[in-house]
Design a protein around this motif. Structure first.
Motif, PDB file in Angstrom:
ATOM      1  N   MET A 257       0.856  -1.192   0.000  1.00 43.94           N
ATOM      2  CA  MET A 257       0.000   0.000   0.000  1.00 43.94           C
ATOM      3  C   MET A 257       0.891   1.239   0.000  1.00 43.94           C
ATOM      4  SD  MET A 257      -2.995   1.025   2.710  1.00 43.94           S
ATOM      5  CE  MET A 257      -3.898  -0.465   2.276  1.00 43.94           C
ATOM      6  N   THR A 258       0.582   2.185  -0.840  1.00 43.19           N
ATOM      7  CA  THR A 258       1.414   3.362  -1.004  1.00 43.19           C
ATOM      8  C   THR A 258       1.078   4.425   0.031  1.00 43.19           C
ATOM      9  OG1 THR A 258       1.546   2.966  -3.379  1.00 43.19           O
ATOM     10  CG2 THR A 258       2.131   5.158  -2.610  1.00 43.19           C
ATOM     11  N   ALA A 259       2.106   4.981   0.648  1.00 41.33           N
ATOM     12  CA  ALA A 259       1.894   6.052   1.611  1.00 41.33           C
ATOM     13  C   ALA A 259       1.453   7.313   0.889  1.00 41.33           C
ATOM     14  CB  ALA A 259       3.183   6.306   2.390  1.00 41.33           C
ATOM     15  N   ARG A 260       0.666   8.101   1.548  1.00 35.02           N
ATOM     16  CA  ARG A 260       0.142   9.321   0.942  1.00 35.02           C
ATOM     17  C   ARG A 260       0.791  10.585   1.485  1.00 35.02           C
ATOM     18  NH1 ARG A 260      -4.884   8.830  -1.186  1.00 35.02           N
ATOM     19  NH2 ARG A 260      -4.444  10.880  -2.052  1.00 35.02           N
ATOM     20  N   ILE A 261       1.369  10.500   2.682  1.00 34.48           N
ATOM     21  CA  ILE A 261       1.968  11.689   3.275  1.00 34.48           C
ATOM     22  C   ILE A 261       3.124  11.260   4.169  1.00 34.48           C
ATOM     23  CG2 ILE A 261       0.550  11.810   5.374  1.00 34.48           C
ATOM     24  CD1 ILE A 261       0.295  14.871   4.737  1.00 34.48           C
ATOM     25  N   VAL A 262       4.146  12.108   4.246  1.00 41.33           N
ATOM     26  CA  VAL A 262       5.341  11.794   5.030  1.00 41.33           C
ATOM     27  C   VAL A 262       5.499  12.828   6.144  1.00 41.33           C
ATOM     28  CG1 VAL A 262       7.834  11.416   4.995  1.00 41.33           C
ATOM     29  CG2 VAL A 262       6.473  10.881   2.967  1.00 41.33           C
ATOM     30  N   LEU A 263       5.664  12.348   7.365  1.00 37.82           N
ATOM     31  CA  LEU A 263       6.021  13.221   8.471  1.00 37.82           C
ATOM     32  C   LEU A 263       7.541  13.235   8.561  1.00 37.82           C
ATOM     33  CD1 LEU A 263       5.011  14.977  10.835  1.00 37.82           C
ATOM     34  CD2 LEU A 263       5.119  12.927  12.266  1.00 37.82           C
ATOM     35  N   ALA A 264       8.124  14.397   8.361  1.00 37.55           N
ATOM     36  CA  ALA A 264       9.581  14.511   8.256  1.00 37.55           C
ATOM     37  C   ALA A 264      10.234  14.426   9.630  1.00 37.55           C
ATOM     38  CB  ALA A 264       9.950  15.819   7.565  1.00 37.55           C
TER      39      ALA A 264
ATOM     40  N   ASP B  71      -1.604   4.016   9.633  1.00 33.84           N
ATOM     41  CA  ASP B  71      -0.258   3.459   9.803  1.00 33.84           C
ATOM     42  C   ASP B  71       0.426   3.285   8.452  1.00 33.84           C
ATOM     43  OD1 ASP B  71      -0.598   3.391  12.497  1.00 33.84           O
ATOM     44  OD2 ASP B  71      -0.843   1.229  12.655  1.00 33.84           O
ATOM     45  N   ALA B  72      -0.356   3.013   7.413  1.00 34.57           N
ATOM     46  CA  ALA B  72       0.204   2.836   6.072  1.00 34.57           C
ATOM     47  C   ALA B  72       0.263   4.152   5.304  1.00 34.57           C
ATOM     48  CB  ALA B  72      -0.633   1.827   5.280  1.00 34.57           C
ATOM     49  N   GLU B  73      -0.684   5.025   5.546  1.00 31.18           N
ATOM     50  CA  GLU B  73      -0.785   6.251   4.760  1.00 31.18           C
ATOM     51  C   GLU B  73       0.038   7.406   5.320  1.00 31.18           C
ATOM     52  OE1 GLU B  73      -4.593   7.301   2.903  1.00 31.18           O
ATOM     53  OE2 GLU B  73      -5.461   5.681   4.087  1.00 31.18           O
ATOM     54  N   VAL B  74       0.388   7.338   6.602  1.00 32.70           N
ATOM     55  CA  VAL B  74       1.188   8.391   7.225  1.00 32.70           C
ATOM     56  C   VAL B  74       2.457   7.738   7.761  1.00 32.70           C
ATOM     57  CG1 VAL B  74       1.246  10.195   8.975  1.00 32.70           C
ATOM     58  CG2 VAL B  74      -0.928   9.599   7.875  1.00 32.70           C
ATOM     59  N   ILE B  75       3.575   8.016   7.113  1.00 28.50           N
ATOM     60  CA  ILE B  75       4.844   7.370   7.474  1.00 28.50           C
ATOM     61  C   ILE B  75       5.880   8.421   7.852  1.00 28.50           C
ATOM     62  CG2 ILE B  75       4.394   5.379   6.006  1.00 28.50           C
ATOM     63  CD1 ILE B  75       6.366   6.589   3.973  1.00 28.50           C
ATOM     64  N   ASP B  76       6.983   7.929   8.425  1.00 26.56           N
ATOM     65  CA  ASP B  76       8.043   8.855   8.797  1.00 26.56           C
ATOM     66  C   ASP B  76       9.133   8.894   7.725  1.00 26.56           C
ATOM     67  OD1 ASP B  76       9.428   6.494   9.140  1.00 26.56           O
ATOM     68  OD2 ASP B  76       9.641   6.691  11.309  1.00 26.56           O
ATOM     69  N   ALA B  77      10.108   9.771   7.947  1.00 25.15           N
ATOM     70  CA  ALA B  77      11.157   9.982   6.954  1.00 25.15           C
ATOM     71  C   ALA B  77      12.001   8.734   6.729  1.00 25.15           C
ATOM     72  CB  ALA B  77      12.042  11.150   7.384  1.00 25.15           C
ATOM     73  N   ALA B  78      12.251   7.974   7.789  1.00 24.72           N
ATOM     74  CA  ALA B  78      13.053   6.758   7.647  1.00 24.72           C
ATOM     75  C   ALA B  78      12.352   5.748   6.748  1.00 24.72           C
ATOM     76  CB  ALA B  78      13.332   6.148   9.016  1.00 24.72           C
ATOM     77  N   THR B  79      11.055   5.546   6.967  1.00 24.15           N
ATOM     78  CA  THR B  79      10.297   4.610   6.138  1.00 24.15           C
ATOM     79  C   THR B  79      10.261   5.077   4.690  1.00 24.15           C
ATOM     80  OG1 THR B  79       8.930   4.028   8.041  1.00 24.15           O
ATOM     81  CG2 THR B  79       8.055   3.462   5.877  1.00 24.15           C
ATOM     82  N   ALA B  80      10.230   6.382   4.489  1.00 20.14           N
ATOM     83  CA  ALA B  80      10.206   6.928   3.128  1.00 20.14           C
ATOM     84  C   ALA B  80      11.576   6.925   2.471  1.00 20.14           C
ATOM     85  CB  ALA B  80       9.665   8.357   3.162  1.00 20.14           C
ATOM     86  N   GLY B  81      12.610   6.558   3.230  1.00 26.46           N
ATOM     87  CA  GLY B  81      13.960   6.501   2.678  1.00 26.46           C
ATOM     88  C   GLY B  81      14.628   7.853   2.546  1.00 26.46           C
TER      89      GLY B  81
END
Length: 212
Positions: free
Chosen positions: A1-8, A34-44
């Motif tokens: 599932m693709t994240a929609r927003i990243v918390l930096a 949990d899938a749609e709002v991820i942190d910077a580490a998860t986003a790479g």
């Protein structure tokens, strides 16, 4: 599932607070945050140097960088503790008050040592947060940016109280409270906290960015 927003951020406490705040939005009921709002580490995303000289500059620096790296809407905040007798310090240096790689405990202990002789009447302080949302344009147009500010006024305790929260939470007693910020439930903290206020002011735009 693709994240929609990243918390930096790489701070799990901030991510939990942000998801909890969003989960209260009627438009997001039933969504897998949990899938749609991820942190910077998860986003790479690598760490973004906080080279600004204000909370607002650092907040926007991080949100812009993560939005550019991921192509996704990005939320960032820069938060800190402003102590009246220290002229607003540690301020933007709150997370590294005891050194670049200092732990929360080391920062907290150093601050308490510096204020050891300060009477209760002069231990006023406030948590300050500037939050930013940057939404990139899929067609290469200009970025959309929103910035909000929140404050939590209080008094610094002489010793830590409570096991919740993070950072300086155990030593700030919010105005009108008998407990430290670390003794509040997440719901109580979000209702009055600097970060809760700043993120709440962004919530309408974040909900829109999530397509709700």
């Amino acid at each position: 599932m693709t994240a929609r927003i990243v918390l930096a951020t790489r701070n799990p406490g901030k991510l939990r607070e942000f998801r909890a705040l969003l989960s209260a939005s009627p438009q997001l009921q039933g969504r897998d945050l949990d899938a749609e709002v991820i942190d910077a580490a998860t986003a790479g995303c690598p760490d973004v140097p906080e080279t600004g000289i204000s909370f607002e500059e650092n907040s926007l620096l991080k949100a812009r960088a993560v939005a550019a790296q991921t192509g996704l809407p990005a939320v960032a905040d820069d938060s800190g503790l402003a102590v009246e007798v220290l002229g607003g310090a540690p301020g933007i240096f709150s997370a590294r008050w005891a050194g670049a790689r200092a732990s929360d405990e080391a920062n907290l202990r150093l601050l308490l040592e510096q204020l050891a002789d300060i009477a209760p009447a002069h231990r006023s302080a406030a948590f300050v947060c500037v939050a930013s949302l940057v939404i990139p344009d899929a067609q290469g147009g200009p970025l959309r940016e929103f910035t909000t500010t929140g404050r939590l006024e209080g008094t610094l305790l002489r010793e830590p109280q409570g096991l919740g929260g993070f950072g300086y939470d155990p030593i700030l007693q919010p105005a009108g409270e008998t407990r430290s910020t670390a003794e509040l439930s997440m719901q109580e903290k979000n209702a009055i906290s600097h970060r809760g206020k700043a993120f709440a002011a962004l919530r309408e735009h974040v909900v829109e960015a999530l397509g709700a």
